[in-house]
Design an enzyme around this catalytic site. Structure first.
Site, PDB file in Angstrom:
ATOM      1  N   GLU A 120     121.038 -30.636  87.973  1.00 54.60           N
ATOM      2  CA  GLU A 120     121.207 -30.495  86.500  1.00 54.60           C
ATOM      3  C   GLU A 120     119.832 -30.641  86.040  1.00 54.60           C
ATOM      4  O   GLU A 120     119.559 -30.974  84.722  1.00 54.60           O
ATOM      5  CB  GLU A 120     121.967 -31.289  85.946  1.00 54.60           C
ATOM      6  N   GLU A 220     130.079 -30.251  91.120  1.00 57.38           N
ATOM      7  CA  GLU A 220     130.574 -31.280  90.686  1.00 57.38           C
ATOM      8  C   GLU A 220     131.965 -30.952  89.725  1.00 57.38           C
ATOM      9  O   GLU A 220     131.743 -30.003  88.793  1.00 57.38           O
ATOM     10  CB  GLU A 220     129.693 -32.325  89.864  1.00 57.38           C
TER      11      GLU A 220
END
Length: 308
Positions: A120, A220
């Site tokens: 991220e 995720e």
């Protein structure tokens, strides 16, 4: 399931993205419940618990707790594969992780599924797409025989932020998608997971170089259990976590999408974090298992797994 049909139709018009066999993996912490570093035996116990569901885990920073040099031999002894991580946001951590992998990977290449550079990073705005691509290419030169990629939020793929990576030929792209952090009620959460992946996958397919087939998987996804913090309409709770898992994650696996569940075990040592809404959020109750490896719900998807 209708969600699967919708996803199939969405990707049928963009065939460049290739999904694998629908295997379940786990995000795995490298610390014990008290915050002390795990040793090889701890990882082996983790693997003994998780092998009922899948045999792949991912970590985030190879130098953290010296984890790379411990988890790889544990994985080899238990028949697991590991997606290792490099944290590039700070140059010191980037160099430390690369150095840790230089020591840990040789002789263990057979259990390294991939190396992700960043998690991220684009979402946090710490790198532009071209800047992250440069880092990925640097790591690929160091480990020419290992698959190198990254993990980022679904919307950073869908909105074009990650275009440089896709067009640059990065072969391993993990898509993080949390309906919970989008504030979705549990009734809408499974569909949101599918919509998120469709948005990311279509962009990846449209921008991938002709003839290439980047690996795309859910990097995720998950839902907090009892004791977790609510986020708008998204309510924490073990029943909701099981519902999201069965109707969202299991459906993805049945369709043929690999997915990493966040996360394997509770991590009670973690401090609270500040969410996008400015409120403190608990991050200690996201495990499929408790910190002492007890299951919170029945995680049997009842799908046929492809043999390797």
């Amino acid at each position: 399931m209708r969600f699967s049909t919708a996803l199939s139709l969405a990707l049928a018009v963009s065939p460049a993205a290739v999904f694998a066999a629908g295997n379940l993996g786990f995000s795995l912490g490298v610390k014990r419940p008290d915050g002390q570093c795990k040793d090889q035996a701890d990882f082996e116990k983790d693997f003994d618990t998780l092998k009922a569901h899948g045999t792949t885990v991912r970590t985030y920073a190879a130098a953290d707790c010296g984890s790379a040099s411990l988890i790889l031999p544990a994985a080899k002894s238990k028949g697991f594969k590991v997606v290792l991580g490099i944290w590039p946001d700070v140059e010191e951590s980037y160099k430390a992780d690369v150095d840790a992998l230089k020591k840990a990977v040789p002789g263990n290449e057979d259990v390294v599924a991939a190396i992700t550079v960043g998690s991220e990073t684009l979402y946090r705005g710490n790198f532009t797409g071209p800047e992250l691509l440069k880092k990925i290419k640097e790591v690929q030169k160091v480990f020419p025989k290992i698959t190198i990629g990254t993990a980022d939020s679904w919307n950073k793929y869908a909105d074009g932020t990650a275009d440089a990576l896709i067009e640059g030929g990065v072969k391993y792209l993990l898509v993080n998608a949390f309906a919970f952090w989008q504030g979705k009620a549990i009734e809408q959460a499974p569909k949101t997971l599918f919509d998120d992946l469709v948005g990311a996958a279509k962009r990846i397919a449209d921008k991938a170089p002709q003839g290439s087939s980047p690996y795309v998987a859910i990097g995720e996804t998950g839902w907090p259990t009892d004791g977790g913090t609510d986020y708008g309409a998204a309510k924490a709770g073990t029943k909701n976590a099981e519902k999201f898992y069965k109707e969202g994650v299991c459906a993805m696996l049945a369709w043929g999408v690999d997915a990493f569940y966040f996360e394997a075990f509770d991590e009670p040592w973690k401090p609270k974090s500040i969410g996008d809404n400015g409120n403190a959020a608990d991050e200690t109750h996201w495990g499929m298992y408790t910190a002492d490896r007890k299951p919170k719900f029945n995680a049997d998807c009842k799908v046929n797994k492809k043999k390797d």
